[in-house]
Write a protein that holds these residues in place. Sequence first.
Motif, PDB file in Angstrom:
ATOM      1  N   GLN A  36       0.828  -1.197   0.000  1.00 13.01           N
ATOM      2  CA  GLN A  36       0.000   0.000   0.000  1.00 13.01           C
ATOM      3  C   GLN A  36       0.865   1.252   0.000  1.00 13.01           C
ATOM      4  OE1 GLN A  36      -2.619   0.305   3.350  1.00 13.01           O
ATOM      5  NE2 GLN A  36      -3.852   1.919   2.442  1.00 13.01           N
ATOM      6  N   ALA A  37       1.978   1.206   0.754  1.00 12.57           N
ATOM      7  CA  ALA A  37       2.867   2.362   0.801  1.00 12.57           C
ATOM      8  C   ALA A  37       3.510   2.614  -0.552  1.00 12.57           C
ATOM      9  CB  ALA A  37       3.949   2.136   1.862  1.00 12.57           C
ATOM     10  N   GLU A  38       3.900   1.515  -1.226  1.00 13.82           N
ATOM     11  CA  GLU A  38       4.569   1.659  -2.512  1.00 13.82           C
ATOM     12  C   GLU A  38       3.634   2.201  -3.585  1.00 13.82           C
ATOM     13  OE1 GLU A  38       6.032  -2.222  -3.304  1.00 13.82           O
ATOM     14  OE2 GLU A  38       7.832  -1.972  -2.100  1.00 13.82           O
ATOM     15  N   THR A  39       2.323   1.920  -3.464  1.00 11.34           N
ATOM     16  CA  THR A  39       1.394   2.310  -4.506  1.00 11.34           C
ATOM     17  C   THR A  39       0.486   3.457  -4.073  1.00 11.34           C
ATOM     18  OG1 THR A  39      -0.196   0.625  -3.785  1.00 11.34           O
ATOM     19  CG2 THR A  39       1.386  -0.010  -5.494  1.00 11.34           C
ATOM     20  N   ARG A  40       0.926   4.272  -3.138  1.00  8.98           N
ATOM     21  CA  ARG A  40       0.116   5.400  -2.703  1.00  8.98           C
ATOM     22  C   ARG A  40      -0.091   6.377  -3.859  1.00  8.98           C
ATOM     23  NH1 ARG A  40       5.174   6.007  -1.141  1.00  8.98           N
ATOM     24  NH2 ARG A  40       6.270   7.978  -1.464  1.00  8.98           N
ATOM     25  N   GLY A 246      -0.123  20.591  -6.154  1.00 10.81           N
ATOM     26  CA  GLY A 246       0.738  19.683  -5.394  1.00 10.81           C
ATOM     27  C   GLY A 246       0.753  19.895  -3.905  1.00 10.81           C
ATOM     28  N   ASN A 247      -0.147  20.754  -3.389  1.00  9.06           N
ATOM     29  CA  ASN A 247      -0.087  21.120  -1.970  1.00  9.06           C
ATOM     30  C   ASN A 247      -0.833  20.179  -1.032  1.00  9.06           C
ATOM     31  OD1 ASN A 247       1.463  23.296  -2.574  1.00  9.06           O
ATOM     32  ND2 ASN A 247       0.050  24.853  -1.798  1.00  9.06           N
ATOM     33  N   ASP A 248      -1.659  19.278  -1.584  1.00 12.68           N
ATOM     34  CA  ASP A 248      -2.429  18.400  -0.700  1.00 12.68           C
ATOM     35  C   ASP A 248      -2.397  16.973  -1.229  1.00 12.68           C
ATOM     36  OD1 ASP A 248      -4.244  18.315  -2.838  1.00 12.68           O
ATOM     37  OD2 ASP A 248      -5.418  19.975  -2.030  1.00 12.68           O
ATOM     38  N   GLU A 249      -3.191  16.115  -0.606  1.00 12.49           N
ATOM     39  CA  GLU A 249      -3.174  14.701  -0.964  1.00 12.49           C
ATOM     40  C   GLU A 249      -4.014  14.381  -2.197  1.00 12.49           C
ATOM     41  OE1 GLU A 249      -1.148  12.588   0.571  1.00 12.49           O
ATOM     42  OE2 GLU A 249      -0.472  14.317   1.744  1.00 12.49           O
ATOM     43  N   ASP A 292       9.183  11.478  -3.155  1.00 11.91           N
ATOM     44  CA  ASP A 292       8.366  10.279  -3.350  1.00 11.91           C
ATOM     45  C   ASP A 292       6.896  10.594  -3.583  1.00 11.91           C
ATOM     46  OD1 ASP A 292      10.588   8.613  -2.996  1.00 11.91           O
ATOM     47  OD2 ASP A 292      10.377   8.726  -0.817  1.00 11.91           O
ATOM     48  N   ASN A 293       6.572  11.841  -3.858  1.00 10.31           N
ATOM     49  CA  ASN A 293       5.166  12.229  -4.017  1.00 10.31           C
ATOM     50  C   ASN A 293       4.810  12.649  -5.441  1.00 10.31           C
ATOM     51  OD1 ASN A 293       4.396  11.847  -1.285  1.00 10.31           O
ATOM     52  ND2 ASN A 293       5.399  13.772  -0.754  1.00 10.31           N
ATOM     53  N   SER A 473      -4.729   3.901 -12.968  1.00 10.62           N
ATOM     54  CA  SER A 473      -4.471   2.908 -11.922  1.00 10.62           C
ATOM     55  C   SER A 473      -3.699   3.520 -10.765  1.00 10.62           C
ATOM     56  CB  SER A 473      -3.697   1.733 -12.518  1.00 10.62           C
ATOM     57  OG  SER A 473      -3.330   0.798 -11.525  1.00 10.62           O
ATOM     58  N   VAL A 474      -2.686   4.306 -11.073  1.00  8.57           N
ATOM     59  CA  VAL A 474      -1.859   4.923 -10.028  1.00  8.57           C
ATOM     60  C   VAL A 474      -2.674   5.911  -9.196  1.00  8.57           C
ATOM     61  CG1 VAL A 474       0.086   6.462  -9.622  1.00  8.57           C
ATOM     62  CG2 VAL A 474       0.305   4.602 -11.261  1.00  8.57           C
ATOM     63  N   MET A 475      -3.533   6.711  -9.857  1.00  7.23           N
ATOM     64  CA  MET A 475      -4.318   7.722  -9.143  1.00  7.23           C
ATOM     65  C   MET A 475      -5.625   7.159  -8.581  1.00  7.23           C
ATOM     66  SD  MET A 475      -3.689  11.226 -11.330  1.00  7.23           S
ATOM     67  CE  MET A 475      -4.179  10.603 -12.945  1.00  7.23           C
TER      68      MET A 475
END
Length: 496
Positions: A36-40, A246-249, A292-293, A473-475
Amino acid sequence: MKTKSGLHSLLVEQLHELVRCAPLLAMVILVGIETQAETRKPRIVVNITVDGLRSDLIDAFSSLYDGGGFRLLMEKGRVFSNAEYPNDNLNRASSIATLSTGTVPYDHGIIDVQWLDRNTLRHVYCVEDAVFRGLNTTEQYSPSNLSVSTIADELKVATKGAAIVYSFAPTGDAAVLNAGHAADGAFWLDRHSHQWVSTSYYGDEMPTWINAINSRTQSGAQTALVDVNRIVGDMVESCFKYTTIGNDEIPDYLALTLTALQPNQEASQIYCNLDEIIGNIITTTESNVGQDNALFIFTSTGTAEEEIVDLDEYRIPTGNFYINRTANLLNMMLMAVYGHGSYVEAVSGNQIYLNRKLVEEKQLNMSEVFDRCHDLLLQSEGVKDAYSAQRLLQGAWTPAISKLRNSYNTRLSGDIVVQVAPGWHIVNEDDNYRKLVRESCVNFPIIIYGLGVQPGLVETPVSTDCIAATLASVMRIRAPNACRSKALPIFAETAK
């Protein structure tokens, strides 16, 4: 107070401790958390498309790179070295539309940078739209000709409009087609002043911060010496400085189009400049959102610069296929068979448009008309084959015909597509059109970097329409509504 990352690290540490007591259970939980961490989800996706980029030229000047651009992508990214488009007739506009929609011109409707309007019999620009006014320009553009959704559109829908989406490019078609229908803005460079311009489709006024950048731009005569790639690249820093991208999740999306097709520069200079600019884009992005973001997608339009070479000098088979003259011969033949009339309405590129209304009025069998045209065209020197709309859409499947069919759009394309032999020129004396036919492959990569993507080289051929599916898929959003492709394997658990 613990941060999210601190709590995650503590939990993983405790689970490692549990391995000795309950190894199977602990390992299952641990793998799930680490996966889960790798595919955040990324905070930002940066999509970089380079018009005319070639793998051989990336490699040719590799010793000149400083390590932050091409070399970083090649060494730290997931490199799919044998990328290809699923359609023929590659051009900047249709390629970018394919990248953003995950489908082909048959579906997305962008068959070329310009095409013939059947109603007016004039050529129209692919994003031309008189309904919307230009901002800082007389050019009136919109994405109305793009028939399906883009990855940026789907991101907007999934986030209920909260995601920020911007597109910057040297040309209007690249900017608009990358932005899609729901973006916050699409901006391109005026050909003369090199200032940023846009369309009222995305908003009634230019953003204040872009107007401020334009006000600092020097005169057109001076800026004409500036590399447009550098101007586009500089907008990344401006986006982070003047907006909340890019300022939030919530994932945001930044589409950038650069070009390797600059006839007045040496190839070595073009690729070294691109290397520096790409390096700056990566550095600027990661310094603002964290290493990493961010996720970077890098590829080419698959196009190539037109070659100006006298093939006769080297005794290579060549010649001119005059499509306007051939159209006149077709019309004379059809008049001899069916009576007086203008059976051939127009030509554009390698396509012939028949007068469908006349054929219907005379109650002619369209298949028979196609067959007669086909027989005459095959007698023309330089013609390899000719495909009617009926043959393309209903004929037997082959890989070659599949690519032709994917390039074809029933609403926009001509009734007959003439396949001219490689090495020959398609010439239209009526509008000074001239194009050298080449069927040789232009090698280019798809490179995906950042966000825990597994580095490595994948030599298996992949299609560019997979990019939209991969980003979706990533998003963790839906793929564009005409995208049928599967996501590329880019993370450790899938990239084996």
